[in-house]
Motif scaffolding. Structure first.
Motif, PDB file in Angstrom:
ATOM      1  N   ARG A 264       0.831  -1.204   0.000  1.00 45.40           N
ATOM      2  CA  ARG A 264       0.000   0.000   0.000  1.00 45.40           C
ATOM      3  C   ARG A 264       0.870   1.261   0.000  1.00 45.40           C
ATOM      4  N   ILE A 265       1.905   1.266   0.805  1.00 40.96           N
ATOM      5  CA  ILE A 265       2.831   2.399   0.828  1.00 40.96           C
ATOM      6  C   ILE A 265       3.535   2.536  -0.511  1.00 40.96           C
ATOM      7  N   THR A 266       3.891   1.403  -1.102  1.00 47.09           N
ATOM      8  CA  THR A 266       4.591   1.428  -2.394  1.00 47.09           C
ATOM      9  C   THR A 266       3.702   1.994  -3.485  1.00 47.09           C
ATOM     10  N   VAL A 267       2.421   1.640  -3.474  1.00 44.32           N
ATOM     11  CA  VAL A 267       1.477   2.214  -4.440  1.00 44.32           C
ATOM     12  C   VAL A 267       1.429   3.730  -4.279  1.00 44.32           C
ATOM     13  N   GLU A 268       1.360   4.194  -3.048  1.00 41.68           N
ATOM     14  CA  GLU A 268       1.344   5.640  -2.807  1.00 41.68           C
ATOM     15  C   GLU A 268       2.622   6.290  -3.323  1.00 41.68           C
ATOM     16  N   GLY A 269       3.758   5.624  -3.088  1.00 42.05           N
ATOM     17  CA  GLY A 269       5.031   6.167  -3.564  1.00 42.05           C
ATOM     18  C   GLY A 269       5.119   6.215  -5.073  1.00 42.05           C
ATOM     19  N   LEU A 270       4.615   5.179  -5.741  1.00 43.75           N
ATOM     20  CA  LEU A 270       4.672   5.158  -7.200  1.00 43.75           C
ATOM     21  C   LEU A 270       3.658   6.111  -7.828  1.00 43.75           C
ATOM     22  N   ASP A 271       2.537   6.320  -7.154  1.00 41.07           N
ATOM     23  CA  ASP A 271       1.609   7.360  -7.620  1.00 41.07           C
ATOM     24  C   ASP A 271       2.286   8.731  -7.556  1.00 41.07           C
ATOM     25  N   ALA A 272       3.037   8.973  -6.474  1.00 40.85           N
ATOM     26  CA  ALA A 272       3.778  10.231  -6.347  1.00 40.85           C
ATOM     27  C   ALA A 272       4.879  10.316  -7.406  1.00 40.85           C
ATOM     28  N   PHE A 273       5.523   9.189  -7.676  1.00 37.39           N
ATOM     29  CA  PHE A 273       6.550   9.139  -8.716  1.00 37.39           C
ATOM     30  C   PHE A 273       5.954   9.507 -10.073  1.00 37.39           C
ATOM     31  N   ALA A 274       4.761   8.992 -10.363  1.00 34.54           N
ATOM     32  CA  ALA A 274       4.094   9.318 -11.623  1.00 34.54           C
ATOM     33  C   ALA A 274       3.730  10.807 -11.673  1.00 34.54           C
TER      34      ALA A 274
ATOM     35  N   VAL B 296       7.789  10.893  -2.626  1.00 35.12           N
ATOM     36  CA  VAL B 296       8.441   9.629  -3.011  1.00 35.12           C
ATOM     37  C   VAL B 296       9.456   9.228  -1.946  1.00 35.12           C
ATOM     38  N   ARG B 297      10.261  10.174  -1.503  1.00 41.98           N
ATOM     39  CA  ARG B 297      11.283   9.875  -0.491  1.00 41.98           C
ATOM     40  C   ARG B 297      10.629   9.421   0.827  1.00 41.98           C
ATOM     41  N   ASP B 298       9.570  10.126   1.228  1.00 41.03           N
ATOM     42  CA  ASP B 298       8.894   9.770   2.479  1.00 41.03           C
ATOM     43  C   ASP B 298       8.295   8.371   2.390  1.00 41.03           C
ATOM     44  N   ALA B 299       7.720   8.049   1.248  1.00 45.14           N
ATOM     45  CA  ALA B 299       7.139   6.719   1.066  1.00 45.14           C
ATOM     46  C   ALA B 299       8.213   5.649   1.131  1.00 45.14           C
ATOM     47  N   GLU B 300       9.361   5.937   0.538  1.00 41.51           N
ATOM     48  CA  GLU B 300      10.455   4.963   0.557  1.00 41.51           C
ATOM     49  C   GLU B 300      10.920   4.698   1.984  1.00 41.51           C
ATOM     50  N   HIS B 301      11.012   5.742   2.808  1.00 38.70           N
ATOM     51  CA  HIS B 301      11.417   5.571   4.205  1.00 38.70           C
ATOM     52  C   HIS B 301      10.360   4.776   4.979  1.00 38.70           C
ATOM     53  N   ALA B 302       9.097   5.085   4.748  1.00 45.66           N
ATOM     54  CA  ALA B 302       8.019   4.375   5.435  1.00 45.66           C
ATOM     55  C   ALA B 302       7.992   2.906   5.026  1.00 45.66           C
ATOM     56  N   ALA B 303       8.220   2.633   3.759  1.00 45.72           N
ATOM     57  CA  ALA B 303       8.242   1.248   3.281  1.00 45.72           C
ATOM     58  C   ALA B 303       9.420   0.497   3.872  1.00 45.72           C
ATOM     59  N   ASP B 304      10.565   1.155   4.000  1.00 44.84           N
ATOM     60  CA  ASP B 304      11.731   0.505   4.607  1.00 44.84           C
ATOM     61  C   ASP B 304      11.430   0.068   6.039  1.00 44.84           C
ATOM     62  N   ALA B 305      10.730   0.904   6.772  1.00 42.49           N
ATOM     63  CA  ALA B 305      10.362   0.553   8.144  1.00 42.49           C
ATOM     64  C   ALA B 305       9.438  -0.662   8.157  1.00 42.49           C
ATOM     65  N   GLN B 306       8.540  -0.718   7.185  1.00 40.07           N
ATOM     66  CA  GLN B 306       7.625  -1.853   7.100  1.00 40.07           C
ATOM     67  C   GLN B 306       8.382  -3.129   6.738  1.00 40.07           C
ATOM     68  N   VAL B 307       9.360  -3.005   5.861  1.00 39.52           N
ATOM     69  CA  VAL B 307      10.180  -4.156   5.480  1.00 39.52           C
ATOM     70  C   VAL B 307      10.913  -4.707   6.693  1.00 39.52           C
ATOM     71  N   ARG B 308      11.502  -3.820   7.483  1.00 43.77           N
ATOM     72  CA  ARG B 308      12.232  -4.267   8.681  1.00 43.77           C
ATOM     73  C   ARG B 308      11.302  -4.981   9.655  1.00 43.77           C
ATOM     74  N   GLU B 309      10.094  -4.448   9.820  1.00 42.68           N
ATOM     75  CA  GLU B 309       9.138  -5.078  10.729  1.00 42.68           C
ATOM     76  C   GLU B 309       8.758  -6.469  10.237  1.00 42.68           C
ATOM     77  N   LEU B 310       8.541  -6.597   8.940  1.00 37.85           N
ATOM     78  CA  LEU B 310       8.187  -7.893   8.373  1.00 37.85           C
ATOM     79  C   LEU B 310       9.316  -8.903   8.556  1.00 37.85           C
ATOM     80  N   ARG B 311      10.537  -8.478   8.319  1.00 37.96           N
ATOM     81  CA  ARG B 311      11.660  -9.406   8.450  1.00 37.96           C
ATOM     82  C   ARG B 311      11.837  -9.869   9.887  1.00 37.96           C
TER      83      ARG B 311
END
Length: 205
Positions: free
Chosen positions: A25-35, A48-63
């Motif tokens: 969901r965060i990635t979709v928001e980031g790519l919409d901003a990229f577009a 885009v930068r903020d979405a990337e940081h938020a997604a990184d946090a989600q990735v760490r939580e998942l791992r």
């Protein structure tokens, strides 16, 4: 359902699939901003930068959750690989924005078209992940739609690269070529995401 042996305490059951869905969901928001950035809205760079940081946090939580989870709805490796590839797409979009900024290059119509398709493809990925693990037909249908969107990126990319032959300014040619290539590589990664959805479905069958 995948179980881990050798645990003598009450097993943990974090919602790892929910975490992956949040990342998408965060990635979709980031790519919409990229577009939007590719269509000329420079203010979307920070989004885009903020979405990337938020997604990184989600990735760490998942791992972290995958390490402790006693049972997961999909194979842990499939969850890890899907997360990794989705993360690569948003990281690449952020890097493309940064590189264009460094080169002083404004995105053109080709970049905007590819960015639109990348965002469209990730929305298909979001539908695919939402359908897992139970609705496998819906998941694979959405994965196929994502791949089709990325094939359209390839056509835009080839057309844009061909048009560079008409330009005389070598600096402009090099800048455009590098940005086109960077964005096209994101499409290749989205194809890998779609294929990994299929792989996960086949393994669960």
């Amino acid at each position: 359902m995948r179980r881990r042996l050798g645990r003598w305490f009450l097993p943990e059951a974090p919602d790892v699939l929910g975490m992956l869905r949040a990342q998408v969901r965060i990635t979709v928001e980031g790519l919409d901003a990229f577009a939007a950035w590719a269509h000329g809205d420079a203010s979307q760079q920070q989004v885009v930068r903020d979405a990337e940081h938020a997604a990184d946090a989600q990735v760490r939580e998942l791992r972290r959750a995958l390490v402790t989870a006693f049972a997961t709805p999909l194979e842990p490796l499939d969850l890890f690989e899907l997360s990794l590839r989705i993360d690569t797409v948003l990281n690449g979009a952020k890097d493309a924005v940064r590189e264009a900024e460094v080169m002083g290059f404004e995105p053109d119509e080709a970049v905007a078209s590819m960015a639109d398709l990348l965002a469209e493809g990730m929305r298909h990925v979001e539908r695919a992940i939402a359908a897992l693990p139970a609705r496998t037909d819906a998941a694979t249908e959405a994965a196929d739609a994502a791949v089709k969107s990325m094939r359209r990126v390839e056509r835009v990319y080839r057309s844009a690269m061909s048009a560079l032959l008409e330009l005389d300014d070598l600096r402009e040619v090099m800048a455009r070529r590098e940005l086109y290539r960077r964005v096209a590589r994101l499409a290749e990664t989205e194809v890998e995401v779609g294929e990994r959805v299929w792989y996960a479905v086949v393994r669960e069958a």
